[in-house]
Design a protein around this motif. Structure first.
Motif, PDB file in Angstrom:
ATOM      1  N   GLU A   1       0.718  -1.383  -0.107  1.00 54.82           N
ATOM      2  CA  GLU A   1       0.006  -0.048  -0.044  1.00 54.82           C
ATOM      3  C   GLU A   1       0.798   1.276   0.184  1.00 54.82           C
ATOM      4  N   ARG A   2       2.006   1.224   0.800  1.00 52.19           N
ATOM      5  CA  ARG A   2       2.786   2.484   0.891  1.00 52.19           C
ATOM      6  C   ARG A   2       3.474   2.890  -0.437  1.00 52.19           C
ATOM      7  N   LEU A   3       3.926   1.716  -1.206  1.00 53.11           N
ATOM      8  CA  LEU A   3       4.267   1.877  -2.436  1.00 53.11           C
ATOM      9  C   LEU A   3       3.231   2.567  -3.535  1.00 53.11           C
ATOM     10  N   GLN A   4       2.265   2.028  -3.387  1.00 52.25           N
ATOM     11  CA  GLN A   4       0.862   2.383  -4.012  1.00 52.25           C
ATOM     12  C   GLN A   4       0.823   4.063  -3.846  1.00 52.25           C
ATOM     13  N   MET A   5       0.747   4.368  -2.508  1.00 51.08           N
ATOM     14  CA  MET A   5       0.718   5.647  -2.168  1.00 51.08           C
ATOM     15  C   MET A   5       1.629   6.578  -2.621  1.00 51.08           C
ATOM     16  N   ARG A   6       2.883   6.159  -2.738  1.00 49.91           N
ATOM     17  CA  ARG A   6       3.850   6.996  -3.209  1.00 49.91           C
ATOM     18  C   ARG A   6       3.760   7.233  -4.812  1.00 49.91           C
ATOM     19  N   ILE A   7       3.298   6.334  -5.411  1.00 50.95           N
ATOM     20  CA  ILE A   7       3.323   6.450  -6.880  1.00 50.95           C
ATOM     21  C   ILE A   7       2.216   7.412  -7.151  1.00 50.95           C
ATOM     22  N   ASP A   8       0.977   7.202  -6.300  1.00 51.92           N
ATOM     23  CA  ASP A   8      -0.065   8.257  -6.546  1.00 51.92           C
ATOM     24  C   ASP A   8       0.307   9.543  -6.002  1.00 51.92           C
ATOM     25  N   THR A   9       1.029   9.687  -5.274  1.00 55.00           N
ATOM     26  CA  THR A   9       1.784  11.383  -4.763  1.00 55.00           C
ATOM     27  C   THR A   9       2.521  11.686  -5.946  1.00 55.00           C
ATOM     28  N   LEU A  10       3.331  10.769  -6.318  1.00 52.91           N
ATOM     29  CA  LEU A  10       4.158  11.246  -7.628  1.00 52.91           C
ATOM     30  C   LEU A  10       3.442  11.732  -8.914  1.00 52.91           C
ATOM     31  N   ARG A  11       2.288  10.987  -9.143  1.00 51.60           N
ATOM     32  CA  ARG A  11       1.342  11.276 -10.128  1.00 51.60           C
ATOM     33  C   ARG A  11       0.600  12.842  -9.867  1.00 51.60           C
ATOM     34  N   ASP A  12       0.110  12.840  -8.666  1.00 48.85           N
ATOM     35  CA  ASP A  12      -0.312  14.200  -8.376  1.00 48.85           C
ATOM     36  C   ASP A  12       0.618  15.417  -8.373  1.00 48.85           C
ATOM     37  N   MET A  13       1.803  15.239  -7.593  1.00 54.91           N
ATOM     38  CA  MET A  13       2.674  16.130  -7.365  1.00 54.91           C
ATOM     39  C   MET A  13       3.710  16.495  -8.516  1.00 54.91           C
ATOM     40  N   LEU A  14       3.784  15.508  -9.646  1.00 53.24           N
ATOM     41  CA  LEU A  14       4.649  15.825 -10.754  1.00 53.24           C
ATOM     42  C   LEU A  14       4.054  15.598 -11.828  1.00 53.24           C
ATOM     43  N   PHE A  15       3.736  14.386 -12.129  1.00 56.49           N
ATOM     44  CA  PHE A  15       3.076  14.281 -13.516  1.00 56.49           C
ATOM     45  C   PHE A  15       1.847  15.131 -13.892  1.00 56.49           C
ATOM     46  N   TYR A  16       1.059  15.252 -12.938  1.00 58.99           N
ATOM     47  CA  TYR A  16      -0.025  16.149 -13.162  1.00 58.99           C
ATOM     48  C   TYR A  16       0.435  17.476 -13.376  1.00 58.99           C
ATOM     49  N   ARG A  17       1.304  18.025 -12.617  1.00 61.28           N
ATOM     50  CA  ARG A  17       1.431  19.390 -12.561  1.00 61.28           C
ATOM     51  C   ARG A  17       2.678  19.637 -13.658  1.00 61.28           C
ATOM     52  N   TRP A  18       3.509  19.058 -13.565  1.00 61.63           N
ATOM     53  CA  TRP A  18       4.747  19.379 -14.503  1.00 61.63           C
ATOM     54  C   TRP A  18       5.007  18.488 -15.777  1.00 61.63           C
ATOM     55  N   GLY A  19       4.266  17.523 -15.807  1.00 59.08           N
ATOM     56  CA  GLY A  19       4.406  16.423 -17.089  1.00 59.08           C
ATOM     57  C   GLY A  19       5.305  15.406 -16.987  1.00 59.08           C
ATOM     58  N   SER A  20       6.542  15.520 -16.498  1.00 64.01           N
ATOM     59  CA  SER A  20       7.505  14.628 -16.397  1.00 64.01           C
ATOM     60  C   SER A  20       8.544  14.972 -15.505  1.00 64.01           C
ATOM     61  N   THR A  21       9.444  14.100 -14.881  1.00 62.10           N
ATOM     62  CA  THR A  21      10.417  14.447 -14.059  1.00 62.10           C
ATOM     63  C   THR A  21      11.636  15.310 -14.662  1.00 62.10           C
ATOM     64  N   GLY A  22      11.536  15.663 -15.921  1.00 61.17           N
ATOM     65  CA  GLY A  22      12.465  16.632 -16.418  1.00 61.17           C
ATOM     66  C   GLY A  22      13.777  16.276 -16.517  1.00 61.17           C
ATOM     67  N   VAL A  23      14.321  15.223 -16.101  1.00 62.47           N
ATOM     68  CA  VAL A  23      15.985  15.083 -16.211  1.00 62.47           C
ATOM     69  C   VAL A  23      16.743  14.787 -17.593  1.00 62.47           C
ATOM     70  N   ILE A  24      15.462  14.082 -18.205  1.00 60.44           N
ATOM     71  CA  ILE A  24      15.920  14.083 -19.841  1.00 60.44           C
ATOM     72  C   ILE A  24      16.212  15.291 -20.549  1.00 60.44           C
ATOM     73  N   ALA A  25      14.918  15.878 -20.260  1.00 58.57           N
ATOM     74  CA  ALA A  25      14.803  17.398 -20.709  1.00 58.57           C
ATOM     75  C   ALA A  25      16.055  18.040 -20.463  1.00 58.57           C
ATOM     76  N   ALA A  26      16.622  18.133 -19.382  1.00 59.92           N
ATOM     77  CA  ALA A  26      17.702  18.781 -18.697  1.00 59.92           C
ATOM     78  C   ALA A  26      18.982  18.643 -19.585  1.00 59.92           C
ATOM     79  N   LEU A  27      19.113  17.081 -19.634  1.00 62.05           N
ATOM     80  CA  LEU A  27      20.282  16.640 -20.755  1.00 62.05           C
ATOM     81  C   LEU A  27      20.226  17.243 -22.110  1.00 62.05           C
ATOM     82  N   GLN A  28      19.108  17.111 -22.684  1.00 64.04           N
ATOM     83  CA  GLN A  28      18.990  17.437 -23.893  1.00 64.04           C
ATOM     84  C   GLN A  28      19.090  19.191 -24.088  1.00 64.04           C
TER      85      GLN A  28
END
Ligand SMILES: Nc1nc2c(ncn2[C@@H]2O[C@H](COP(=O)(O)OP(=O)(O)OP(=O)(O)O)[C@@H](O)[C@H]2O)c(=O)[nH]1
Ligand SMILES: [Mg+2]
Length: 412
Positions: free
Chosen positions: A299-326
């Motif tokens: 359950e804890r893992l699932q919660m972490r994934i849900d938070t990641l979706r809400d806080m990151l993907f939903y708001r910013w679209g991606s983690t951005g690290v590949i875009a930083a290298l590009q």
């Protein structure tokens, strides 16, 4: 640049440089929530994503790179990443690990300044709250400038005397000083042109030296900002302040290095599918079982994934690290150039049907003659062929879709 491009990760302690390295490579560098976790630099191979020539010719199924990989026409070309010790204000005078850190960076072609926008670390990387990281953007460049200026001014008297006695050009004298940073005469010339400096070197004031160094840093160490820790709930304030002051969005990327590391781990364990740029897919989003993912029961893992979706993907679209290298590579204007033995089949041998096996990143606009020297070294080349077997002049230049597939014919 006679080798793979080298991108340096810089920033204050605890900004997330080593985490960023781990998110882009398989380095497994040590990370920690305390300053100076890294002392000796960590170097590892990351991959720049470019469009492969195989897609242009409908040969994606035959593409088999010697280095890196290619997936459906998207080529992953090796670039080197260098993670160094954190920098603190006053580093150019030796504070923190200052001088050592700076010397490690000499051969970088571009820099990613990893800025901690969570507000939870101060200028020295120590835990705090509400810190305004706009300051970090400003002092870090200052430290790099002071370091190079210091090295130059220390010897300026003898540099000037030698310059006069040998009747050298400003470019030659400066290049003698800047070659230790991996500079070339062309880089020095470009930086003098940039500031339209015609005054003879022996008359330069301190202010002129500072202008020259600033132009040199822009030319030799083009820098992008990775605003890191955007997953942190307090990140918005710093992001707002920095992007308002620096509106050049080509040089700013929002990142969450730790999220990319977490996702890569999920993928390795078989819980998720992730291409690096699209949404994260877990078993519940894959009803047809296309990716054969494992069910998440923790359950804890699932919660972490849900938070990641809400806080990151939903708001910013991606983690951005590949875009930083590009974005860092974009500052270097690199394009992929493919060298093949057979210009009609794009293969390297008659017994192997793999195409476009060799690819190198070259600065757009480079002359074909320099590309030949980069790839073939001192081997004598009689002539060069491009697509269709057409001869290409050594003075012609390379660009995407223009002289970017070449065949070198050995001989005198
Ligand atoms: N929330 C959050 N924390 C992060 C992120 N990236 C790194 N961190 C954390 O920040 C702390 C410092 O990370 P490091 O990667 O060791 O930082 P560093 O810049 O290499 O630090 P030094 O080697 O000491 O200069 C660690 O606790 C990381 O887990 C991120 O994207 N989000
Ligand atoms: Mg580190």
């Amino acid at each position: 640049m006679g080798r793979d491009p080298l991108i340096g990760l810089v920033g204050k302690p605890s900004s997330g440089k080593s985490t960023m390295l781990n998110s882009l490579t398989d380095a497994g560098a040590k990370t920690g929530a305390f300053p100076f976790t890294t002392i000796d630099p960590n170097k590892a191979t990351g991959y720049l994503q470019v469009e492969c020539a195989c897609a242009r010719f409908g040969k994606t199924h035959l593409c088999r790179p010697n280095y890196g990989s290619c997936k459906d026409g998207r080529r992953f070309v090796p670039v080197m990443l260098l993670d160094v010790a954190g920098l603190v204000p006053g580093a150019h005078e030796g504070r923190g690990l200052g001088n050592k850190f700076l010397d490690d960076l000499r051969h970088a072609d571009a820099l990613i300044h990893v800025v901690d926008v969570s507000g939870s670390t101060d200028a020295e990387g120590k835990a705090t709250s509400g810190y305004d990281s706009l300051q970090d953007v400003e002092w870090l460049r200052g430290e790099i400038l002071r370091w190079i200026e210091g090295n130059l001014k220390e010897k300026w008297g003898s540099i000037k005397r030698r310059h006069i006695s040998t009747k050298s050009s400003s470019v030659d004298t400066l290049q003698n000083q800047f070659s230790g940073y991996g500079s070339t005469a062309a880089v020095v010339q470009r930086c003098l042109d940039r500031i339209r400096l015609t005054e003879p070197l022996d008359q330069w004031s301190d202010a002129t030296i500072e202008r020259v160094v600033s132009a040199f840093v822009d030319e030799k160490f083009p820098t992008i900002l990775a605003l890191n820790k955007i997953d942190h709930p307090d990140a918005d304030r710093c992001i707002y302040r920095i992007t308002k002051k620096y509106p050049d969005m080509d040089r700013i990327v929002l990142t969450s290095a730790i999220s990319e590391v977490f996702i890569r781990k999920l993928v390795k364990q078989g819980y998720a599918h992730y291409s690096g740029t699209d949404e994260l897919v877990t078993k519940s989003e894959d009803p047809d079982d296309r990716f054969h993912l494992k069910e998440i029961t923790d359950e804890r893992l699932q919660m972490r994934i849900d938070t990641l979706r809400d806080m990151l993907f939903y708001r910013w679209g991606s983690t951005g690290v590949i875009a930083a290298l590009q974005a860092a590579a974009r500052q270097l204007h690199l394009i992929p150039v493919f060298s093949v033995r057979n210009i009609h089949t794009f293969t390297n041998s008659s017994t192997d049907d793999g195409v476009f096996k060799d690819c190198m990143l070259i600065k757009r606009g480079t002359q074909v003659g320099s590309v030949v020297r980069r790839i073939m070294g001192d081997i004598p080349i009689a002539f060069v062929e491009g697509v269709g077997g057409v001869r290409v002049a050594k003075t012609d230049t390379v660009d995407v879709g223009k002289n970017d597939i070449l065949c070198f014919k050995i001989g005198h």
